[in-house]
Design an enzyme around this catalytic site. Sequence first.
Site, short mmCIF file in Angstrom:
data_model
loop_
_atom_site.label_atom_id
_atom_site.label_comp_id
_atom_site.label_asym_id
_atom_site.label_seq_id
_atom_site.Cartn_x
_atom_site.Cartn_y
_atom_site.Cartn_z
N THR A 1 126.07 65.89 2.95
CA THR A 1 124.97 66.76 2.53
C THR A 1 125.32 67.44 1.22
O THR A 1 126.41 67.98 1.05
CB THR A 1 124.69 67.83 3.60
OG1 THR A 1 124.21 67.20 4.79
CG2 THR A 1 123.65 68.83 3.12
N GLU B 1 126.06 64.69 14.06
CA GLU B 1 125.21 65.26 13.01
C GLU B 1 125.95 66.44 12.39
O GLU B 1 125.98 67.54 12.95
CB GLU B 1 123.86 65.70 13.58
CG GLU B 1 122.94 66.38 12.58
CD GLU B 1 122.87 65.66 11.24
OE1 GLU B 1 122.86 66.36 10.22
OE2 GLU B 1 122.84 64.41 11.19
N GLU B 2 126.61 66.16 11.28
CA GLU B 2 127.43 67.15 10.59
C GLU B 2 128.41 67.85 11.55
O GLU B 2 128.43 69.08 11.65
CB GLU B 2 126.54 68.17 9.87
CG GLU B 2 125.64 67.53 8.84
CD GLU B 2 124.93 68.56 7.95
OE1 GLU B 2 124.94 69.75 8.29
OE2 GLU B 2 124.37 68.15 6.92
N PRO B 3 129.23 67.07 12.26
CA PRO B 3 130.14 67.67 13.25
C PRO B 3 131.24 68.53 12.64
O PRO B 3 131.91 69.28 13.36
CB PRO B 3 130.74 66.44 13.95
CG PRO B 3 130.65 65.34 12.93
CD PRO B 3 129.38 65.61 12.18
#
EC number: 3.2.1.39
Length: 476
Positions: free
Chosen positions: A204, A121-123
């Site tokens: 995003t 998750e959005e690393p």
Amino acid sequence: MARRLFLLLLAVTAGLSLTGTTVRAVGINWGTEASHPLPPSKVVELLKSNGIVKVKLFDADPKVLRALSGSNIGVTIGIQNSMLKSLNASVKVAESWVHDNVTRYFNGGNRVRIEYVAVGEEPFLQSYGNQYKPFVIGAAMNIQNALVKANLANEVKVVVPSSFDSFLSESGRPSSGHFRADLNKTMIELLSFLTKHHSPFFVTISPFLSFHQNKNISLDFSLFKETAKAHKDGRKTYRNSFDLSYDTLVSALFTIGFSEVDIVVSKIGWPTDGAENATSLTAEAFFKGLIVHLEKKTASLPRPPVETYIESLLDEDQRNLSAGNFERHWGVFTFDGQAKYNFSFNHKNQVNAQNVQYLPPKWCVVNNNKDLSNASARALEACAVADCTSILPGGSCSGIRWPGNVSYAFNSLYQQNDHSAESCNFGGLGLITTVDPSEDNCRFSIQLDTSHSSSQTPNFFQSWPLLLLFLLSGLF
């Protein structure tokens, strides 16, 4: 530089013919970081009644996936960052994960229509540093190989959600957009992987954060207002923040040789509390402007996103606050599935969650007949556990004064602990009442009656920034 700008503008112009198509799908993120989550069956009813055809999850919760079975809603299931290292290290771990979280939901008549597995998750979020980055590509490859082995690679695509800060333009001009220097090599590897397997680039786009972090971005520019001052880049004119960010990404992709990859906006939203201009009215204006902009034929995007996922479905009172107090208020709906503002998905009338079960109508407030000299300290103790973001500056309840804000803190803990009498003690300063203490737009909530709710113990790692803000603002 001039030649590069010319080629980029040429690519933009050539892409305009694609903008005549309506955006393929608008989906939504469904997070479950709540002390009392709305039951998954209720959430699926909410999704279906509002015409939401795609949903992105941040994990692979079996209760959620079972609720989605037979719904025909397109699903993205997530792999949390904490699993990336083990998935990178072991093909067997990846195969086991795919078996438990993907394969089993393809069997039988009530299957889950899983479309993507989101690895991490959005690393690449800049604040994470190198905590996850070294493991992302290997984990994605192992998940891909596990899907191939399970004969599901043609139905399920592997993606990696990238954060809003993975790309930038120091000049503010989209034509100068590029990926962060520390990510260049990793992005080339990721995009090579995605291209090979015909997977889109998940990213995003955050006009809200752009507005808060960039003095040159006005609120009107962020909300798609026609009166907003335009931004120019060569021959190109930008009339909203979304296009500005999106074209910066397109330029970054072009720079490293991946101008043809499909783009999915995996998160885009506007919170309704916890920050300046985070209100229901502003969020409504943003989303209405966004949807009209994505659908209109004259949109200026070089390649419109193939899918767009709104952040998010419901408010979550347990989300980490490191990015800001607004993190718990992204929902289009409140925590109990009630609409905050008028917004329709895919041109369907907005529908609230039905037959929601609440705890009895009781609240915990400060007892004004007691010595309140220690009330502020007790309120801080409550806010170390419960959600008090709404009473901070910029919040919907920031206007209530002491001791009203103390009552808000007391009630937050009382609701989170399922009305246990002990949670409204506060050294004798708490008082249980059946009279609703809500004031104007400040709602003293009643929590959901859920079978899997539980009292919480303080998580000071998440709470200390909030407590520091309380102390600095002098609210207590």
